[in-house]
Design a protein around this motif. Structure first.
Motif, PDB file in Angstrom:
ATOM      1  N   GLN A 113       0.835  -1.203   0.000  1.00 37.13           N
ATOM      2  CA  GLN A 113       0.000   0.000   0.000  1.00 37.13           C
ATOM      3  C   GLN A 113       0.868   1.251   0.000  1.00 37.13           C
ATOM      4  N   ASP A 158       0.891   4.114  -2.940  1.00 38.62           N
ATOM      5  CA  ASP A 158       0.592   5.500  -2.602  1.00 38.62           C
ATOM      6  C   ASP A 158       1.733   6.444  -2.973  1.00 38.62           C
ATOM      7  N   GLU A 175      -5.617   1.016  -8.864  1.00 35.90           N
ATOM      8  CA  GLU A 175      -6.993   0.617  -8.546  1.00 35.90           C
ATOM      9  C   GLU A 175      -7.117  -0.890  -8.408  1.00 35.90           C
ATOM     10  N   TYR A 215      -5.397  -1.994  -5.098  1.00 38.88           N
ATOM     11  CA  TYR A 215      -6.229  -1.695  -3.929  1.00 38.88           C
ATOM     12  C   TYR A 215      -7.395  -2.681  -3.832  1.00 38.88           C
ATOM     13  N   ARG A 271      -8.695   5.805   2.749  1.00 47.63           N
ATOM     14  CA  ARG A 271      -7.868   6.440   1.732  1.00 47.63           C
ATOM     15  C   ARG A 271      -8.629   6.586   0.411  1.00 47.63           C
ATOM     16  N   VAL A 272      -9.467   5.622   0.081  1.00 50.43           N
ATOM     17  CA  VAL A 272     -10.167   5.643  -1.212  1.00 50.43           C
ATOM     18  C   VAL A 272     -11.600   6.159  -1.089  1.00 50.43           C
ATOM     19  N   ALA A 286     -12.817   8.365  -3.941  1.00 47.27           N
ATOM     20  CA  ALA A 286     -12.664   7.865  -5.306  1.00 47.27           C
ATOM     21  C   ALA A 286     -13.996   7.297  -5.784  1.00 47.27           C
ATOM     22  N   PHE A 291     -14.774   3.603  -5.548  1.00 49.97           N
ATOM     23  CA  PHE A 291     -14.580   2.954  -4.257  1.00 49.97           C
ATOM     24  C   PHE A 291     -15.449   3.548  -3.147  1.00 49.97           C
ATOM     25  N   SER A 292     -16.064   4.690  -3.357  1.00 54.97           N
ATOM     26  CA  SER A 292     -16.721   5.393  -2.249  1.00 54.97           C
ATOM     27  C   SER A 292     -17.825   4.562  -1.605  1.00 54.97           C
ATOM     28  N   SER A 319     -16.231   1.810   0.366  1.00 58.42           N
ATOM     29  CA  SER A 319     -15.549   2.364   1.525  1.00 58.42           C
ATOM     30  C   SER A 319     -16.497   2.523   2.707  1.00 58.42           C
ATOM     31  N   ARG A 346      -4.481  13.846  -0.078  1.00 62.87           N
ATOM     32  CA  ARG A 346      -5.888  13.454  -0.257  1.00 62.87           C
ATOM     33  C   ARG A 346      -6.842  14.544   0.219  1.00 62.87           C
ATOM     34  N   TRP A 371      -6.979   8.136  -5.809  1.00 61.12           N
ATOM     35  CA  TRP A 371      -7.738   8.550  -4.631  1.00 61.12           C
ATOM     36  C   TRP A 371      -7.555  10.030  -4.300  1.00 61.12           C
TER      37      TRP A 371
END
Length: 531
Positions: free
Chosen positions: A142, A146, A177, A180, A235-236, A239, A242-243, A246, A476, A528
């Motif tokens: 990760q 990043d 992507e 992750y 973290r995402v 995005a 991914f929201s 998440s 971010r 992200w």
């Protein structure tokens, strides 16, 4: 074929034996793999954990070569004199970390190879080694994603597995992507499996012996897996693709602590502890890495110092000490000042430095991976985002208290001969700090203002100790707002938003690099980073 003409993935494979030969027998409990005629799952597991220890425990290479001129500055965790080219990450530091990661990945692939060669019954008995190794690997992966975005992973580190086929071991770059997604899927599956796994007494003893991260504590590995998930899901969170995932999965984790335990208290922190500085698991290199004389690795930045001064932050004396000629005043270097003014603060001994007793000269400083203040600040951000203000406030204030106590505990570990041990802050001082206007949650009347509070506390807590998480959250959230001098003498006029790939990768993994060349710019945001 010379060593210089081999891509980093092939190099990582060749370093399997070399890395272990360079390290002495770091404790009687963890035998040197280079002195074992035939490796085992247990020994290779420890070799894998050990391969990345110099980028978890604070040491010279990481702090002086890699962080001093990159993240420490981009985060304004330190102050320094401006110079042209300061926003271009130094190639040596980027390459060193790249090689360390791929050496670690190659060690993991060797672990997979050994494990897969064992009978099914032995594999079942030793499953715990593979589950926890993957959690540990994903923490580092990760970080690399990043920093760079797309990186080789699914085909990387395979030279030994591929029977020495050099050409066939050059690896494609996987999109950030996809990585992750893979890591989040795997971590959830691992967390679920750890809830039901049974480890025989004999194998558990071996696991406890070989695991120098969590000492074979399976509950701690559950907390590691779920806390890493929480970090990555947060973290995402902005995005688009991914929201939804998440918010759904964070809620699942936080609403089911028995099923998905996370790090809640400092006693549960995931870190490599130093027990004997005469072994190779130590932080002796922290002093030269952070505080090498004249190199601005540990000098305070003005924004951080001014904020801590104005709020009577109880961490001020834990994290910093006044310059020797500052008459007790805490002063930081202004990032938009002139080079002459910035240098004069240093030369006259008036700029503050990071507390040597607590940090750089503390050979018992732990290798921090995930801790309770970080997790509670992530919780605070999630609860704020989903409109649960009371829970956000509780998590935010808990994190501040835990952060102060985290650094107090580290001060109490120290064997430093430089600096002075600071007086431990009291609960009353912590409460008074939380009540100050610039910190008080209730006085922040908008969600934006409260998010700024959270981001500022992340920045203060992370400082130079968790630089990778610090830089990721600053990019971010675009918080706290940091001002930098524009470098008009260089094409890169402001701090970058990612690192370039190292030169050896560009040169010797040519075909695969060509597919990501267009995105290999310091101005290319990660997926992200949508603000």
């Amino acid at each position: 074929m010379t060593m210089k003409k081999i891509s980093s993935f092939i190099l990582a494979g060749l370093m399997l034996v070399a890395a272990s030969c360079k390290e002495s027998e770091f404790t009687e409990r963890y035998a040197d793999p280079s002195k074992i005629a035939e490796s085992t799952v247990e020994k290779q597991y420890t070799g894998f954990l050990f391969a990345s220890k110099d980028y978890i425990l604070p040491g010279y290479g990481q702090y002086f070569v890699t962080l001093r001129t990159t993240l420490s500055r981009y985060n304004q965790a330190v102050g320094w004199p401006n110079e042209s080219g300061q926003y271009v990450p130094a190639s040596a530091g980027v390459q060193d970390m790249w090689f360390n990661y791929y050496n670690s990945l190659a060690q993991y692939r060797e672990l997979e190879k050994i494990y897969n060669s064992r009978p099914a019954e032995e594999q079942a008995a030793k499953r715990i080694f593979m589950l926890t190794a993957k959690v540990y690997l994903y923490n580092y992966t990760q970080r690399m994603v990043d920093l760079h975005g797309a990186i080789p992973f699914t085909e990387a580190g395979m030279l030994s597995t591929n029977g020495g086929d050099y050409a066939g071991s050059n690896a494609k770059f996987d999109s950030p992507e996809s990585l992750y997604t893979m890591m989040l899927d795997d971590l959830k599956a691992i967390a679920t499996e750890l809830n039901t796994i049974t480890v025989g007494a004999g194998y558990l003893k071996g696991f406890q012996t070989q695991d120098f991260v969590n000492k074979g504590d399976i509950t701690m590995w559950k907390r590691f897996a779920n806390s890493l998930r929480l970090r990555m899901l947060n973290r995402v969170s902005a995005a688009a693709t991914f929201s939804g995932r998440s918010n759904t999965e964070i809620a699942e984790i936080l609403n089911n602590p028995a099923t998905y335990p996370v790090v809640e208290t400092n006693d549960q922190n995931i870190q490599i502890n130093v027990y004997d500085v005469n072994t190779d698991v130590n932080s002796k290199g922290f002093q030269d890495g952070l505080a090498s004389a004249g190199w601005y690795g540990n000098t305070a930045g003005k924004k951080m110092i001014d904020f801590m001064n104005s709020t009577s932050d109880p961490r001020l004396k834990l994290l910093f000490e006044p310059g020797e000629n500052a008459k007790g005043a805490y002063i930081g270097i202004d990032p938009i000042g002139t080079s002459a003014t910035q240098t004069a603060l240093f030369n006259t001994g008036t700029v503050s430095i990071y507390n040597r007793y607590v940090l750089s000269s503390n050979q018992f400083f732990p290798g921090v991976i995930i801790n309770a203040p970080e997790i509670n600040l992530i919780k605070a951000e999630y609860y704020l985002r989903t409109g649960v203000d009371g829970s956000a406030k509780t998590a935010y204030e808990t994190a501040i208290s835990q952060s102060v106590k985290f650094y107090t505990a580290i001060a109490n570990l120290s064997n430093a001969t430089l600096g002075t041990k600071p007086v431990s802050p009291t609960d009353a001082q912590i409460a008074a700090y939380i009540a100050t206007d610039a910190v008080n949650w209730t006085k922040a009347t908008t969600s934006a203002a409260k998010l700024s509070l959270i981001a500022t506390q992340k920045w203060l807590h992370y400082n130079v100790v968790q630089p990778y998480e610090n830089w990721a959250d600053i990019r971010r959230l675009d918080l706290p707002a940091l001002t930098f001098q524009t470098d008009n003498a260089n094409n890169q006029t402001t701090p970058p938003v990612r690192w370039n790939y190292p030169g050896n990768e560009i040169t010797y993994n040519t075909d695969n690099y060509a597919l990501v060349r267009e995105s290999d710019k310091l101005t290319t945001k990660l997926f992200w980073d949508v603000k």
